[in-house]
Design an enzyme around this catalytic site. Sequence first.
Site, PDB file in Angstrom:
ATOM      1  N   ARG A  52       0.798  -0.941   0.015  1.00 46.97           N
ATOM      2  CA  ARG A  52       0.237  -0.252   0.011  1.00 46.97           C
ATOM      3  C   ARG A  52       1.161   1.712   0.092  1.00 46.97           C
ATOM      4  NH1 ARG A  52      -2.954  -3.738   1.413  1.00 46.97           N
ATOM      5  NH2 ARG A  52      -0.606  -4.445   2.859  1.00 46.97           N
ATOM      6  N   THR A  53       2.103   1.550   0.641  1.00 48.79           N
ATOM      7  CA  THR A  53       2.921   3.245   0.739  1.00 48.79           C
ATOM      8  C   THR A  53       3.489   2.835  -0.099  1.00 48.79           C
ATOM      9  OG1 THR A  53       3.208   2.028   3.557  1.00 48.79           O
ATOM     10  CG2 THR A  53       3.888   4.171   2.616  1.00 48.79           C
ATOM     11  N   LYS A  81      25.122  -4.282  -1.580  1.00 51.63           N
ATOM     12  CA  LYS A  81      27.223  -3.748  -1.529  1.00 51.63           C
ATOM     13  C   LYS A  81      27.748  -3.273   0.075  1.00 51.63           C
ATOM     14  CE  LYS A  81      26.698  -3.204  -6.299  1.00 51.63           C
ATOM     15  NZ  LYS A  81      26.670  -1.671  -7.537  1.00 51.63           N
ATOM     16  N   ARG A 102      11.425   3.606   3.780  1.00 51.37           N
ATOM     17  CA  ARG A 102      10.735   2.588   4.831  1.00 51.37           C
ATOM     18  C   ARG A 102      11.853   2.130   4.776  1.00 51.37           C
ATOM     19  NH1 ARG A 102       5.732  -1.609   4.786  1.00 51.37           N
ATOM     20  NH2 ARG A 102       5.136   0.772   4.747  1.00 51.37           N
ATOM     21  N   HIS A 130       5.198   5.829  11.650  1.00 47.54           N
ATOM     22  CA  HIS A 130       4.286   5.603  10.363  1.00 47.54           C
ATOM     23  C   HIS A 130       3.670   7.020  10.089  1.00 47.54           C
ATOM     24  CE1 HIS A 130       3.381   4.351   6.003  1.00 47.54           C
ATOM     25  NE2 HIS A 130       3.072   2.670   6.938  1.00 47.54           N
TER      26      HIS A 130
HETATM   27  N1   CP Z   1      -0.210   0.149   5.784  1.00 45.47           N
HETATM   28  C1   CP Z   1       0.659   0.008   5.164  1.00 45.47           C
HETATM   29  O1   CP Z   1       2.167   0.362   5.985  1.00 45.47           O
HETATM   30  O2   CP Z   1       0.837  -0.919   4.195  1.00 45.47           O
HETATM   31  P1   CP Z   1       2.356  -2.248   3.513  1.00 45.47           P
HETATM   32  O3   CP Z   1       3.076  -2.345   4.277  1.00 45.47           O
HETATM   33  O4   CP Z   1       1.479  -2.772   2.527  1.00 45.47           O
HETATM   34  O5   CP Z   1       2.820  -0.466   3.056  1.00 45.47           O
END
Ligand code: CP
Length: 314
Positions: A52-53, A81, A102, A130
């Site tokens: 999603r993100t 590396k 991320r 998040h």
């Molecule tokens: N909600 C969320 O962070 O989903 P993903 O891990 O799929 O990005």
Amino acid sequence: MPRHLIDITDLTTEEIDGLIATAEDILDRPDAYQDVCKRKQLATLFFEPSTRTRLSFESAMLSLGGNVLGFSSAESSSTAKGETVTDTVHTVSCYADIIAMRHPKEGAPFAASQVSEVPIINAGDGGHNHPTQTLTDLLTIHRERGSLSGFTIGFCGDLKFGRTVHSLVNALSRYTGIRYIFISPLELKLPRYVKEHALKQRNIPYEQTTDLSAVMPELDILYMTRVQKERFFNEEEYLRLKDSYILTPAKLSDAKPDLSILHPLPRVNEVSVAVDRDPRAVYWKQVRYGKYIRMALIMFLLGLTPPPVTTSLP
Ligand code: CP
């Protein structure tokens, strides 16, 4: 200095309210925004899996008329590396106008922000924060309830490692009239640092319980979460705790008729698929809203203003 989003408290509540208003305007008239980011580039640096993100960020930038580049695993970058996160980000900030990243290590996006010449967006750092999921959650709550104040919210599941919970509690603690109920196994309680920072310092009361059924009738919002397998050091412990809460239609029998059930997703089996048919389940709307709030955030961090509303004469 570029503006970054590392922690949800990097944004004032006025700025959050403005992002929600912009996202709602985009939902109403998406075509007006299709060229706002023309010739701008978003890099998505995902050192940890995501559906999603990452894809909502990419869809957001493409819908704003911009372009995207990036990678979806550390193995496909020079991290494999031995390159450091900061050198990677320093490099990518030469190619892109804004970076969403991320990383499994808490604090990695903050370290990145120290070397980047372009805005860094924390798209999830380990079991820490998040903030863009929180913006998605706030937009969902606002659209479902019309307000970010005056409700009882229950957070259920893995509150220890659930970074979406930590960020959402931090965000909501700056709004008023909210009652917090934390529902988890004793081993997965909300970390002390989140309670101290977000709630105790503001004298905000909260309740903790292991019993979801006992509090179900009191909830206006139920925020379900997955037990985060990837954060456990001990497989046995994960297997023991993973099915602590499984939400089924039967368990919703004494819930309020206007309850909103949120989940940041992905789910494993903590919400039965049968619950999807209940109109109180809003997690698929939440997924959709994630794109629009990220469109608003990209524009905000790049200093681009929403297009004016044009009204034609009768
Ligand atoms: N909600 C969320 O962070 O989903 P993903 O891990 O799929 O990005």
